[in-house]
Design a protein around this motif. Structure first.
Motif, PDB file in Angstrom:
ATOM      1  N   VAL A  67       0.843  -1.203   0.000  1.00 21.51           N
ATOM      2  CA  VAL A  67       0.000   0.000   0.000  1.00 21.51           C
ATOM      3  C   VAL A  67       0.876   1.249   0.000  1.00 21.51           C
ATOM      4  N   GLY A  68       1.905   1.256   0.853  1.00 25.54           N
ATOM      5  CA  GLY A  68       2.805   2.405   0.901  1.00 25.54           C
ATOM      6  C   GLY A  68       3.565   2.607  -0.391  1.00 25.54           C
ATOM      7  N   LEU A  69       3.989   1.508  -1.023  1.00 23.88           N
ATOM      8  CA  LEU A  69       4.698   1.629  -2.298  1.00 23.88           C
ATOM      9  C   LEU A  69       3.810   2.244  -3.370  1.00 23.88           C
ATOM     10  N   LYS A  70       2.559   1.832  -3.410  1.00 21.24           N
ATOM     11  CA  LYS A  70       1.656   2.409  -4.413  1.00 21.24           C
ATOM     12  C   LYS A  70       1.368   3.877  -4.114  1.00 21.24           C
ATOM     13  N   LEU A  71       1.255   4.237  -2.830  1.00 17.48           N
ATOM     14  CA  LEU A  71       1.097   5.651  -2.490  1.00 17.48           C
ATOM     15  C   LEU A  71       2.308   6.460  -2.947  1.00 17.48           C
ATOM     16  N   GLY A  72       3.505   5.864  -2.807  1.00 11.70           N
ATOM     17  CA  GLY A  72       4.721   6.563  -3.194  1.00 11.70           C
ATOM     18  C   GLY A  72       5.000   6.531  -4.679  1.00 11.70           C
ATOM     19  N   LEU A  73       4.486   5.509  -5.378  1.00  7.56           N
ATOM     20  CA  LEU A  73       4.729   5.336  -6.817  1.00  7.56           C
ATOM     21  C   LEU A  73       3.381   5.136  -7.521  1.00  7.56           C
ATOM     22  N   PRO A  74       2.552   6.149  -7.567  1.00  3.31           N
ATOM     23  CA  PRO A  74       1.180   5.965  -8.056  1.00  3.31           C
ATOM     24  C   PRO A  74       1.076   5.564  -9.516  1.00  3.31           C
ATOM     25  N   ARG A  75       2.130   5.753 -10.309  1.00  2.44           N
ATOM     26  CA  ARG A  75       2.047   5.430 -11.735  1.00  2.44           C
ATOM     27  C   ARG A  75       2.581   4.043 -12.075  1.00  2.44           C
ATOM     28  N   ARG A  76       3.102   3.334 -11.075  1.00  2.00           N
ATOM     29  CA  ARG A  76       3.603   1.984 -11.348  1.00  2.00           C
ATOM     30  C   ARG A  76       2.603   0.939 -10.868  1.00  2.00           C
ATOM     31  N   PRO A  77       2.457  -0.166 -11.611  1.00  2.00           N
ATOM     32  CA  PRO A  77       1.612  -1.259 -11.122  1.00  2.00           C
ATOM     33  C   PRO A  77       2.263  -1.915  -9.914  1.00  2.00           C
ATOM     34  N   VAL A  78       1.442  -2.257  -8.911  1.00  2.00           N
ATOM     35  CA  VAL A  78       1.941  -2.880  -7.688  1.00  2.00           C
ATOM     36  C   VAL A  78       1.118  -4.137  -7.417  1.00  2.00           C
ATOM     37  N   VAL A  79       1.823  -5.256  -7.233  1.00  2.00           N
ATOM     38  CA  VAL A  79       1.209  -6.535  -6.909  1.00  2.00           C
ATOM     39  C   VAL A  79       1.851  -7.053  -5.632  1.00  2.00           C
ATOM     40  N   ALA A  80       1.042  -7.527  -4.703  1.00  2.00           N
ATOM     41  CA  ALA A  80       1.552  -8.172  -3.497  1.00  2.00           C
ATOM     42  C   ALA A  80       1.187  -9.646  -3.540  1.00  2.00           C
TER      43      ALA A  80
END
Length: 531
Positions: free
Chosen positions: A408-421
């Motif tokens: 969640v924090g990574l997506k908040l910090g990198l809103p334009r990159r896809p994030v999968v956990a």
């Protein structure tokens, strides 16, 4: 009158720490209420998730995150997450609330015995002597968090915020630079490399940046050397789809010796030498092998078996080294990957390999993949290579509860990159409150939960120990999709290969721009390997 609170807001603006991650208590009221319009507040429902979000944000932004915790209970609840942040080398500035300074000596309700509560895990802890010392202490905490790469803690009594600020300025520098090795140091290391007949590189989390990857690719191609990923690495230190990538080093000494056999020099970049899990007899590397280490962290060098350790920025060091060592033959052919797993027969369960093959086929190269699924991590490594910096993120300390809120924090910090956990169902429960934050703030993370209803890796370790039956039960009653929906987070339960393919076909193409989270609660067999 300029208050201590006003002065602290100035410090936070100076260091671009205007996002506050917190789970507040009464000792934080005078600090948090009526925040200036240029500050953002991010709530998580447990302090472990607070620190997890902040850790992911700091990782994505490449600078310290600001955390506010509530006296003893808040700091203690966050202890495991702060230990993970320290081992993952993530800079956090942590302000912990304390009772009113005017009667704290009498230990009123909510007084915290805070100094020393976390032992050696903070890189710095300070309880300012006067309220007027708080702004400078927070500036110093930023300096300590950056230079020592971990959480720095400042304890602030609740009445300090309303006191008049003093005229003193904080003494911490505005800009902090990593050391570049001297020409003589590079000459010494290059000479050792040039005298080796068969060098090999081990890349670690400290090389996980665009500059680090570029420098290591240049060096590996210059040397014609294979590149291994460090064992239990928190991040990928080298592009894992490059022809020189050899794989992930095993977790035990015998496996490391076998992997490095035939090489007379090991250059370890951005990693300890070498993190292990099971104890095994014998040397860590083949006898007679020279070990060189390049790390930005002195404590990694102090605890290593390196013959020569260079404490300097890995990216600039490798770039300079690539320009000095003699060129050799082309890099070896890339290792062959595993065969795709055939879809399960009717009535047969999904296995982790099925999930990872489908992910690998569609994940964009720039995906940030966060892992906390210990039983299937080796299978993930084999089938889903990291193709960009932050293409693999995990918890170096090994404790659970990092992956879900960190994503969640990574997506908040990198809103334009896809994030999968990619998470285990057991692992998810340690940071499950982070799903509320993901849903409330419309954070577009895809959570792929490998639901086997068990601590599968623990079951395998117990079986292999020969010591008898494990006393812990499974937890097949737990349905993460239902828990997620109870926290306001959309979720789907997936039981078949066709259902999984359809879900990924729908979600992955637009994942980078997704405006809300989704949990895929995937029934998988309880396979487990470790190492």
């Amino acid at each position: 009158m300029t208050t201590v609170r006003d002065a602290v807001f100035g410090v936070l603006r100076r260091y671009a720490m205007t996002t506050i991650f917190a789970n507040p208590g009464s000792t934080e009221i005078s600090f948090l209420t009526g925040l200036p319009d240029d500050f953002e507040f991010r709530l998580a429902l447990h302090e472990g998730s607070v620190v997890g979000l902040a850790t992911g944000w700091a990782m994505g932004r490449g600078r310290p995150a600001f955390v506010n915790l509530h006296t003893t209970a808040g700091l203690a609840n966050a202890a495991g997450a702060l230990a993970t942040a320290r081992t993952n080398r993530m800079p956090l500035v942590v302000v912990v609330g304390q009772q009113d300074r005017r009667h704290v000596a009498h230990e009123p309700f909510l007084t915290g015995r805070l100094e020393g509560l976390l032992g050696d895990y903070p890189v710095w802890t300070n309880h300012p002597v006067r309220a007027q010392d708080v702004p400078a202490a927070i500036a110093r905490a930023h300096h300590e968090a950056v230079t020592a790469a971990g959480p720095a803690i400042v304890v602030v009594p609740m009445d300090d915020w309303e006191q008049e600020a003093g005229p003193e300025r904080g003494a911490a520098p505005l800009e902090i630079r990593r050391a570049t090795p001297s020409p003589d140091e590079i000459e010494e290391v290059a000479g050792l490399v040039d005298r080796a007949s068969s060098p090999v590189i081990v890349a670690g989390a400290g090389a996980d940046s665009e500059a680090g990857w570029a420098a290591l690719v240049e060096l590996a191609e210059r040397l014609g050397a294979p590149v291994w990923q460090e064992p239990f690495g928190a991040r990928a230190g080298f592009p894992q789809d490059h022809p020189a990538f050899a794989g992930h080093l095993p977790a035990g000494r015998s496996g490391v010796r076998a992997a490095l056999a035939g090489h007379d020099l090991v250059l370890v970049v951005g990693a300890p030498v070498l993190r292990q899990y099971p104890w095994e007899p014998g040397d860590l590397v083949p006898v007679g092998t020279t070990v060189l280490q390049v790390t930005q962290h002195a404590d990694e060098a102090h605890g290593s078996i390196a013959d020569v350790a260079l404490i300097a920025d890995p990216a600039s060091s490798c770039r300079l080294l690539a320009g000095r060592v003699r060129p050799r033959q082309a890099v070896p052919a890339r290792r062959s990957g595993p065969e795709p797993a055939a879809p399960p027969e009717p009535g047969q369960p999904l296995r982790p390999a099925h999930v990872f093959d489908l992910l690998a086929a569609q994940l964009p190269p720039e995906t940030v993949l966060v892992e906390e699924s210990p039983s299937s991590r080796p299978e993930l490594h084999r089938r889903v290579p990291a193709r960009a910096p932050l293409g693999f993120v995990s918890a170096a300390a090994g404790g659970l509860g990092f992956g879900l809120p960190a994503a969640v924090g990574l997506k908040l910090g990198l809103p334009r990159r896809p994030v999968v956990a990619v998470l285990g169902d057991g692992s998810s429960l340690y940071g499950i409150q982070g799903l509320w934050s993901a849903a409330h703030y419309d954070v577009g993370v895809l959570f792929v939960v490998m639901a086997n209803g068990a601590y599968a890796i623990m079951d395998r370790l117990a079986e292999n120990s020969g010591l008898g039956k494990a006393p812990w039960p499974g937890f097949t009653e737990v349905r993460l999709s239902q828990v997620a929906e109870g926290l306001g987070c959309p979720a789907r339960r997936v039981s078949t290969h066709d259902e999984l393919r359809a879900a990924l076909d729908e979600v992955l193409p637009s994942l980078a721009s997704r405006s809300g989270p989704l949990v895929l609660d995937i029934d998988v067999a309880a396979d487990a390997t470790y190492g």
